[in-house]
Design an enzyme around this catalytic site. Structure first.
Site, mmCIF file in Angstrom:
data_model
loop_
_atom_site.group_PDB
_atom_site.id
_atom_site.type_symbol
_atom_site.label_atom_id
_atom_site.label_comp_id
_atom_site.label_asym_id
_atom_site.label_seq_id
_atom_site.Cartn_x
_atom_site.Cartn_y
_atom_site.Cartn_z
ATOM 1 N N GLY B 10 6.604 60.525 -9.291
ATOM 2 C CA GLY B 10 5.520 61.264 -8.647
ATOM 3 C C GLY B 10 6.000 62.560 -8.031
ATOM 4 C CG LEU B 11 7.865 65.803 -9.174
ATOM 5 C CD1 LEU B 11 8.315 66.742 -10.284
ATOM 6 C CD2 LEU B 11 8.601 66.151 -7.882
ATOM 7 C CB ALA B 33 24.635 60.013 3.499
ATOM 8 N NE ARG B 45 -1.588 61.921 -12.375
ATOM 9 C CZ ARG B 45 -2.508 61.687 -11.456
ATOM 10 N NH1 ARG B 45 -3.542 60.912 -11.744
ATOM 11 N NH2 ARG B 45 -2.426 62.205 -10.261
ATOM 12 C CE LYS B 205 -1.300 54.996 7.071
ATOM 13 N NZ LYS B 205 -2.088 56.153 7.556
ATOM 14 N N GLY B 302 1.359 64.341 5.637
ATOM 15 C CA GLY B 302 1.843 65.668 5.286
ATOM 16 C C GLY B 302 3.117 65.571 4.460
#
Lengths: 436, 436
Positions: B10-11, B33, B45, B205, B302
């Site tokens: 997904g972009l 890290a 898509r 949630k 956001g």
């Protein structure tokens, strides 16, 4: 799995709270951690006084070294506070290959670099969530929860005593000295309140927060520190009239020129959430470049809130008992080899907005003199308020809000204003942050 | 150490934000890290439309299955949302032995039990901080930061669209429908706003938060859900006059009889910090038995705030790559074998205080009839306000605040009040929580 064995150093307020919380929530904690956590031994200065908690099943000793050298113990929890003997005990516990959980902000702020180096050498952890802002999991949030961010700045109400005093002054118009006495009677302030009201305790905590926010060494000596003893009921009232509250903030900011590290009373807009954190409560506002502003609020001190952080640290240590020591969350959030010695700015190089209060003679031209001096130093004014002279006085209080200025420039301007024959005494200065 | 390789599904908004944040903060993240984190492939898509982010160095594909089956990829980040095809992709990624990071609240709330079981079977992690309250590290705070506590209750503003609408209604006295249209124009609300304004998104949630707070299974179907479309500007004004704000809250509470799980508009005292969380911002208030109340505030949605949580999850997964799978933080905070199937109370068995608004004829004795009915049901009244009749109307608005009452009892009382010949239409009911 076999139980994890804890040795407790110190059975005072926080030690007692830790015993109570671990006992009361034993089954809930085991449901989380997957194994039992048992306090097997505890040291206390005096063994015969009535205990703050039920110590059934806990071996008591007056000698804390007995605990740090006990081969049965996996994790040493240091709740003595101060440097002597806590520092030596923590280093010995690490030397003996034990993990350490501590609530000792002074130890971490002043000697953390050395303590963490020893821990790395021995492949063990030192956890210190309880050292900053009591029960608020702010170390975890900064170190892990915001790890995708470049932290731009943080600002915290991290001393409950000061926040209690400032809240009382604001709510009831009372003066500093009077509220301090009440805080002492309530046990919110020590007999010698210097550490709290002069900002030293907040500076210890800010040192730790800044280090894990930016990946810089712990450097308490470079924090600019100013307490709240100079704040008057008058300043609180004038600030309120202008739409601001006064809070003692610990502020760390990354600028192009270096890091700002400062603790001082600060005017902040009353509409900000953090301006509405009252009484002994703490809160830390963190601005990350990706997440934007986030705020963490809770009890900053007290037996059980602090114990909450201590126990969370114990559970964290339990979870890493079987992990690769080189792939844990680093003590200071950043890998030891990646700590960057970014310069800390001297306060003279810091830019902030300001609240200024001066006493002026009630004569034409006085304000013109003051504003001309400010203009000559390129200082722009956001607001000027001239108040009535207090009864019997001939001097008018004048309050100015000025836009951001470098400290050095303001010092010069203020010296000139104070030299005006029409200005009485010194100019009262309180920094102002919009925290936007 | 060799870089960790990420495959992105997904972009869109959050996918683009994640690419931007990982690129911009690459060196800062590596400092934390201890190794590089690289997005090596991403699926979208449509491959030819202008990209939301710089995809240099990222292999793009229209087929997400290519990513979940790519042996080079260590961690799959699912940012497609919804159930189809996200659910199948996540399960296949787990089957292929890959760790998964997801922002998909619907997937976790509805199918988390199955997803986590598969992850355990394969010894991999599923991280989902971004699924609740965007950039606020609330999953981490609840699951790790407060692990020493028995959580008593939590209450969250966890839908930014609703909070924006209610804030506008409160600040400007505007009506629901009008503000909703503006929210749609601003992109804060979808063309079909049902999911947000009717409370379904908040319930997803809440399902997740309750599960990790209490160690209960994910059980979305048992959440009581009521949205904000019935709130009028009038109610907002009357609430304000009584010292309250109206917020859409997700509330989970542990009582002696069972767990309460409910999403509904709620009056809360205006002085509470959470009552002052405005606009699209989110906040979660958690009450632990040791720590007391704590609050977590930040952007709930956001591109970059959500990416902040996604990246923190990636770093967390990287840190456990070398750890013992049986000694990690459990997905639902509690060990899989220790999840307790505590009953969830039906709404009829829940006790809350209430705001009631009714339209009464302007006649003597009407209030006496109403208060007698309440007294007969043992409902005590905290406040009654009788307003002027609106222009041209003959009915007076009467507002009552009543103390805690069991829903079932209130239903009966309200039915009797509505049957009075002097009362017009139905009684408007909004729950009230003091959150003290």
């Amino acid at each position: 799995m076999k139980p994890v064995k804890i040795g407790l150093l110190g059975l005072g307020t926080v030690g007692g709270g830790t015993v109570r919380v671990l006992k009361r929530n034993a089954s809930e904690i085991t449901r989380r951690a997957g194994r039992d956590i048992q306090i097997v031994a505890a040291s206390a200065r005096s063994l015969d006084k009535a205990r703050i908690c039920d110590t059934t099943g806990i071996r008591l000793t007056a000698d804390p070294y007995e605990i740090v050298n006990d081969p049965e113990i996996d994790i040493v929890v240091e709740l003595i506070g101060g440097l002597d003997p806590a520092q030596d005990l923590v280093l010995q516990a690490l030397d003996a290959g034990k993990h350490v959980v501590t609530a000792n902000k002074m130890l971490i702020a002043l000697h953390g670099n050395e303590v963490f180096a020893k821990a790395r050498e021995k492949g063990v952890m030192v956890a210190f969530e309880a050292a900053v802002a009591g029960g608020i999991p702010i170390i975890k949030a900064l170190r892990e929860g915001l790890s995708g961010n470049t932290v731009e700045w943080l600002a915290g109400i991290i001393n409950g005593t000061c926040n209690f005093i400032l809240t009382e002054m604001w709510e009831k118009g009372r003066d500093f000295g009077e509220v301090l006495k009440e805080a002492q009677a309530l046990g919110y302030a020590e007999a010698d309140p210097t550490f709290d009201v002069e900002g030293v305790d907040a500076a210890h905590k800010l040192t730790i927060l800044a280090s894990i926010a930016f990946g810089i060494p712990l450097q308490f000596a470079k924090v600019y520190i100013e307490g709240i003893s100079g704040i008057t009921a008058l300043d609180v009232t004038y600030a309120e009239a202008l739409g601001y509250r006064i809070k003692l903030l610990g502020i760390a900011r990354r600028t192009a020129e270096g890091i700002e590290l400062r603790v001082h009373p600060t005017l902040i807009p009353a509409r900000r959430l953090i301006a509405n954190v009252n009484g002994v409560m703490n809160a830390v506002l963190v601005k990350g470049d990706a997440v934007g502003p986030t705020l963490y609020y809770g009890a900053g001190a007290g037996a059980e809130p602090t114990a909450s952080a201590v126990v969370a640290d114990i559970v964290d240590v339990v979870r890493t008992l079987t992990s690769d020591p080189d792939n844990r969350v680093p003590h200071l959030a950043f890998q030891p080899g990646a700590i960057a010695d970014i310069p800390v700015l001297p306060i003279e190089a810091v830019e902030t907005a300001y609240y200024l209060r001066l006493s002026a003679e009630d004569k034409p031209g006085v304000l013109a003199d003051v504003t001309r001096i400010l203009a000559n130093h390129n200082i722009s004014i956001e607001a000027i308020i001239q108040k009535e002279a207090p009864q019997g006085g001939s001097q008018l209080p004048v309050i100015l809000l000025i836009h951001k200025v470098r400290e050095r420039e303001l010092n010069e301007a203020v010296a000139r204003i104070e030299a005006l024959p029409t200005i009485g005494g010194s100019v009262k200065r309180i920094r102002l942050e919009t925290l936007g």
